[in-house]
Design an enzyme around this catalytic site. Structure first.
Site, short mmCIF file in Angstrom:
data_model
loop_
_atom_site.label_atom_id
_atom_site.label_comp_id
_atom_site.label_asym_id
_atom_site.label_seq_id
_atom_site.Cartn_x
_atom_site.Cartn_y
_atom_site.Cartn_z
N ASP A 1 54.55 -4.06 -22.07
CA ASP A 1 55.67 -2.90 -22.39
C ASP A 1 56.74 -3.08 -21.19
O ASP A 1 56.47 -3.35 -20.11
CB ASP A 1 54.77 -1.39 -22.30
CG ASP A 1 54.25 -1.47 -23.72
OD1 ASP A 1 54.29 -1.99 -24.79
OD2 ASP A 1 53.39 -0.22 -23.84
N PRO B 1 0.87 -1.05 0.02
CA PRO B 1 -0.04 -0.11 -0.01
C PRO B 1 0.87 1.24 -0.01
O PRO B 1 0.39 2.24 -0.46
CB PRO B 1 -0.89 -0.15 1.33
CG PRO B 1 -0.13 -1.00 1.97
CD PRO B 1 0.55 -1.77 1.22
N MET C 1 57.91 11.70 -21.94
CA MET C 1 59.25 11.12 -22.87
C MET C 1 59.95 12.50 -23.25
O MET C 1 60.70 12.42 -24.55
CB MET C 1 58.60 10.46 -24.18
CG MET C 1 57.55 9.23 -23.84
SD MET C 1 57.09 8.64 -25.14
CE MET C 1 55.68 9.96 -25.54
N LYS D 1 59.65 -1.12 -24.94
CA LYS D 1 60.43 -0.07 -25.99
C LYS D 1 60.96 0.73 -25.00
O LYS D 1 60.64 1.24 -24.18
CB LYS D 1 59.25 0.62 -26.80
CG LYS D 1 58.38 -0.16 -27.68
CD LYS D 1 57.37 0.59 -28.69
CE LYS D 1 56.62 -0.10 -29.46
NZ LYS D 1 55.56 0.54 -30.27
N PRO E 1 50.81 4.32 -13.40
CA PRO E 1 52.28 5.09 -13.67
C PRO E 1 53.45 4.08 -13.04
O PRO E 1 54.49 4.50 -12.94
CB PRO E 1 52.19 5.93 -12.73
CG PRO E 1 50.96 5.69 -11.24
CD PRO E 1 50.06 4.75 -12.51
N GLY F 1 52.04 0.76 -19.60
CA GLY F 1 52.08 1.78 -18.64
C GLY F 1 51.04 2.90 -18.89
O GLY F 1 50.86 3.01 -19.99
N GLY F 2 50.68 3.57 -17.73
CA GLY F 2 49.85 4.67 -17.92
C GLY F 2 48.61 4.09 -18.31
O GLY F 2 47.89 3.30 -17.91
N ASP F 3 48.05 4.90 -19.32
CA ASP F 3 46.77 4.67 -19.98
C ASP F 3 47.00 4.30 -21.58
O ASP F 3 47.85 4.85 -22.10
CB ASP F 3 45.90 6.10 -19.85
CG ASP F 3 44.81 5.87 -20.55
OD1 ASP F 3 43.52 5.43 -19.96
OD2 ASP F 3 44.32 6.11 -21.71
N THR G 1 47.00 7.85 -15.88
CA THR G 1 48.19 8.15 -16.68
C THR G 1 49.23 8.84 -15.85
O THR G 1 48.89 9.51 -14.84
CB THR G 1 47.83 9.20 -17.88
OG1 THR G 1 48.92 9.76 -18.38
CG2 THR G 1 46.95 10.46 -17.25
#
Length: 397
Positions: A190, A43, A327, A212, A167, A243-245, A273
């Site tokens: 990586d 109800p 980088m 790399k 990171p 690594g990162g995004d 990132t």
């Protein structure tokens, strides 16, 4: 309870809930998420239940209300109504969950955990808080990898997951990324990915190192694309660990395109990132009220032969309050000189964060004009993140 735990397929099937309070609202949410057609009879109903979108009959329970139900739940504060619902359910051979007296019902709702393809249900002898605590412990163990959950049966079809590993600190990978890594048949990793996580994988997992670094490539990008497509084409679960995004200077878009072109199912798991995490690890906010209302992330690495390789120096020099350069250690002196020439003050605070979030993290602070010489004097190289702007002076203490 000595009954048999079992999973019910409730997709499109009716579940009748009698009662409109907070317990009924929780049950409605659980069954709606399972795909059931939920009908609530009461109800009056709690605000969260009224706003949930489930079908409501705002009246008292009546005999026959369970006629089309596959499962019944009674959660009123009137024992006589709860008993009547349970009796109708028994007569109609419909399982019934009683919220007031679990032992008087014919079914229980366990504490439920879903993690990817895993579903874990916990019953603790009608002690729901104990069941929930155990469920939470299992969830934590799955997320941290303490409880291995790699599938045993082969996948029905190959797939690729691009996982951002964060990171550097292995604890900064996302929960989904961690789970997919533990479930993988193949991991393509990586150099800057959180490699310590690889030590926790099953020995049968194939690990392919395509790391790399400057002037050195274990695999070219075309070779990486070919590897992930090949392994997924063999019906394997492939994780491309970065690594990162994946989409922040990670060439994730190229790898997604390769998978799509080959008809391979692919998903992207975002990562933290280093463009934001590295400054944060050094106590440097990329935005700060009164100092920086915007920031830009740029690559310090030129890719010869690509049209987009150049920088818009006039805009970068006088535009964003904070510049984050990834980088950029090899060309740091040239980058600083260009920014100064195009209007960024030479005494702008600047910092380089080396091995952010990892043991051995180092932070070198100087001015834009002096940072290149300062990092050389300190013996700091890649991997490092460079921050240029007034915020770089923060966190020094």
């Amino acid at each position: 309870m000595t009954g048999l735990p079992i999973l019910l397929d409730l997709l499109g099937r009716r579940v009748v809930i009698v009662g409109g309070g907070t317990v009924a609202a929780r049950r409605a949410k659980t069954f709606t998420e399972a795909g059931a057609e939920v009908l609530v009879i009461a109800p009056t109903v709690a605000p969260e239940l009224a706003a949930s979108g489930v079908r409501l009959l705002r009246r008292r329970y009546q005999a026959g209300d369970l006629s089309q139900a596959w499962l019944a739940v009674t959660a009123t504060d009137d024992p006589s109504i709860n008993t009547a619902v349970a009796e109708e359910a028994a007569a109609s051979r419909i399982f019934c969950v009683r919220a007031d007296t679990a032992a008087a019902g014919s079914a229980r709702v366990p504490a439920i955990l879903r993690s990817g393809e895993l579903t874990v249900s916990v019953n603790a002898g009608d002690d729901p808080r104990r069941a929930a605590e155990l469920r939470n412990l299992i969830a934590a163990a799955l997320q941290t990898g303490e409880l291995a959950s790699r599938p045993v049966r082969p996948a029905s079809a190959g797939s690729v997951a691009l996982v951002g590993g964060g990171p550097g600190d292995p604890e900064l990978i996302t929960v989904r990324g961690r789970r997919l890594l533990l479930e993988a048949d193949v991991v393509v990793t990586d150099r800057l990915a959180p490699r310590s996580l690889l030590d926790t994988l099953d020995p049968e997992v194939e690990i392919i190192d395509c790391g790399k670094s400057a002037h050195r490539h274990n695999l070219t990008q075309d070779e990486i694309n070919a590897v992930i497509v090949d392994r997924a084409g063999q019906g394997k679960r492939v994780v491309r660990l970065k690594g990162g995004d994946p989409f922040v200077f990670g060439r994730g878009g190229e790898e997604v395109a390769a998978c799509v072109a080959a008809g391979i199912a692919v998903q992207v798991v975002p990562g933290i990132t280093s463009a934001i995490a590295a400054p944060a690890a050094a106590g440097i906010p990329v935005t700060h009220r009164g100092l920086a209302a915007d920031f830009a992330v740029v690559s310090g690495h030129r890719d010869p032969g690509r049209a987009e390789a150049g920088w818009n120096w006039p805009e970068l020099a006088v535009g964003p309050a904070t510049l984050v350069v990834l980088m950029g250690m090899e060309g740091l002196g040239g980058i600083a000189a260009e920014l100064i020439e195009h209007g960024r003050p030479a005494d702008t605070p600047a910092a380089a964060i080396h091995r952010a979030t990892l043991p051995g993290q180092r932070v070198v602070r100087s001015t834009l004009a002096g940072l290149a010489a300062e990092v050389q004097r300190a013996g700091v190289g890649a991997p490092s993140v460079v921050v240029i702007g007034a915020v770089a002076a923060l966190g020094a203490d």
